[in-house]
Design a protein around this motif. Structure first.
Motif, short mmCIF file in Angstrom:
data_model
loop_
_atom_site.label_atom_id
_atom_site.label_comp_id
_atom_site.label_asym_id
_atom_site.label_seq_id
_atom_site.Cartn_x
_atom_site.Cartn_y
_atom_site.Cartn_z
N LEU A 163 0.81 -1.23 0.00
CA LEU A 163 0.00 0.00 0.00
C LEU A 163 0.84 1.28 0.00
CD1 LEU A 163 -2.87 -1.06 2.45
CD2 LEU A 163 -2.94 -0.91 -0.05
N THR A 164 2.16 1.16 0.15
CA THR A 164 2.97 2.37 0.30
C THR A 164 3.00 3.23 -0.98
OG1 THR A 164 4.94 1.08 -0.14
CG2 THR A 164 4.46 1.49 2.15
N SER A 165 2.94 2.60 -2.15
CA SER A 165 2.95 3.40 -3.40
C SER A 165 1.64 4.19 -3.53
CB SER A 165 3.13 2.50 -4.61
OG SER A 165 4.30 1.75 -4.48
N TYR A 166 0.53 3.54 -3.22
CA TYR A 166 -0.79 4.21 -3.23
C TYR A 166 -0.78 5.40 -2.26
CZ TYR A 166 -5.61 4.44 -1.21
OH TYR A 166 -6.82 4.83 -0.66
N TYR A 167 -0.28 5.19 -1.05
CA TYR A 167 -0.27 6.27 -0.05
C TYR A 167 0.62 7.42 -0.52
CZ TYR A 167 -2.27 2.81 3.25
OH TYR A 167 -3.07 1.89 3.87
N ALA A 168 1.77 7.08 -1.12
CA ALA A 168 2.68 8.13 -1.59
C ALA A 168 2.02 8.96 -2.69
CB ALA A 168 3.98 7.49 -2.09
N GLU A 169 1.27 8.30 -3.58
CA GLU A 169 0.61 9.06 -4.67
C GLU A 169 -0.48 9.98 -4.13
OE1 GLU A 169 -0.18 7.72 -8.54
OE2 GLU A 169 1.93 7.19 -8.75
N LEU A 170 -1.20 9.52 -3.09
CA LEU A 170 -2.24 10.40 -2.51
C LEU A 170 -1.61 11.74 -2.11
CD1 LEU A 170 -4.43 8.07 -0.24
CD2 LEU A 170 -5.11 9.16 -2.38
N SER A 171 -0.46 11.68 -1.45
CA SER A 171 0.20 12.90 -0.98
C SER A 171 0.93 13.62 -2.10
CB SER A 171 1.21 12.58 0.13
OG SER A 171 0.55 11.99 1.22
N ASN A 172 1.72 12.88 -2.87
CA ASN A 172 2.67 13.52 -3.79
C ASN A 172 2.09 13.86 -5.16
OD1 ASN A 172 4.45 13.11 -1.71
ND2 ASN A 172 5.28 11.21 -2.57
N VAL A 173 1.13 13.07 -5.62
CA VAL A 173 0.54 13.33 -6.94
C VAL A 173 -0.80 14.05 -6.81
CG1 VAL A 173 -0.33 12.24 -9.07
CG2 VAL A 173 1.70 11.31 -7.92
#
Ligand code: SAM
Length: 229
Positions: A163-173
């Motif tokens: 889930l870490t890539s999904y969480y990173a995209e919520l914040s960064n993208v």
């Protein structure tokens, strides 16, 4: 790991028994935006953990979920409470059965992860579709609030790798704000703790609960939120 799709189809009652051991999430939602007078949508509403506590405070709420069995518990509970400002709809996060610009707030608890986990090859395009649906359905100035797991059995955040890539995209993208909270379980006794943790999280955690005689099980969750113009 137990098959969650199967659980949501056949064992809604037991899922509900598990999450009933956690505290209400209402304060976290109303801290982000006052609820009075809002039209709200709960995506992946399940047995109504968020819908049932938000409903008494808003103009209307629509609970959407892929599982009609889960939604049945939500509607039973709203009816028992004598509320009339609600509806439930079967649907998928990626194609919501809703008109454009119909909601002031969208909440989603522990659910969008099922289409945005990196175990799915198309997780990134799924996330793009979900965010597109949030934007389409929210009125200008509308608020989206997403809760997801940051690890069960931990006192500080330990998000699962998938889930870490999904969480990173919520914040960064997608520009979401983020914080984390504790969502611990308080079980009645060790027997209940072992039975319910094994049921939903699998043998490894269930065995630890039995071995360490745990009745208070720590858990962390992330909250992501933003306003859409
Ligand atoms: C862990 S439960 C969370 C339920 C509830 N939001 C809560 O906080 O207890 C996940 C829910 O997401 C639903 N779900 C999974 N994939 C979905 C999808 N693609 N579209 C809509 N709902 C989905 C499941 O049916 C299940 O009810």
């Amino acid at each position: 790991m137990p098959n969650h799709e199967e659980i949501y189809r056949r064992e809604a009652d037991q899922y509900d028994e598990l999450i009933a051991r956690q505290s209400s999430m209402l304060q976290y939602v109303s801290e982000i935006r006052a609820l009075e007078g809002l039209d709200v949508i709960d995506l992946g509403a399940g047995t109504g953990r968020l819908t049932t506590v938000i409903a008494p405070n808003v103009k209307s709420i629509t609970a959407i979920d892929a599982s009609s069995a889960m939604l049945k518990l939500t509607s039973d509970r709203l009816r028992e409470a004598g509320l009339t400002n609600w509806s439930v709809l079967a649907g998928d996060h990626r194609q919501l059965p809703l008109e454009d610009n119909c909601a002031d707030m969208i909440v989603s608890g522990w659910s969008i992860c099922y289409v945005c986990s990196s175990m799915h090859e198309d997780w990134r395009s799924n996330l793009e579709r979900v965010i597109g649906e949030l934007k389409r359905v929210l009125k200008g100035g509308g608020t989206a609030i997403i809760f997801e797991t940051m690890g069960t059995g931990y006192e500080t955040p330990h998000p699962p790798d998938f889930l870490t890539s999904y969480y990173a995209e919520l914040s960064n993208v997608y520009g979401f704000n983020h914080k984390w909270i504790r969502t611990d379980y308080n079980f009645v006794n060790v027997e209940q703790a072992e039975r319910l943790t094994t049921f939903f999280f699998g043998d490894e955690l269930g065995d630890r609960v039995a071995r360490e005689q745990i009745t208070h099980l720590p858990e962390c969750a992330g909250i992501w939120w933003r306003t859409f113009d």
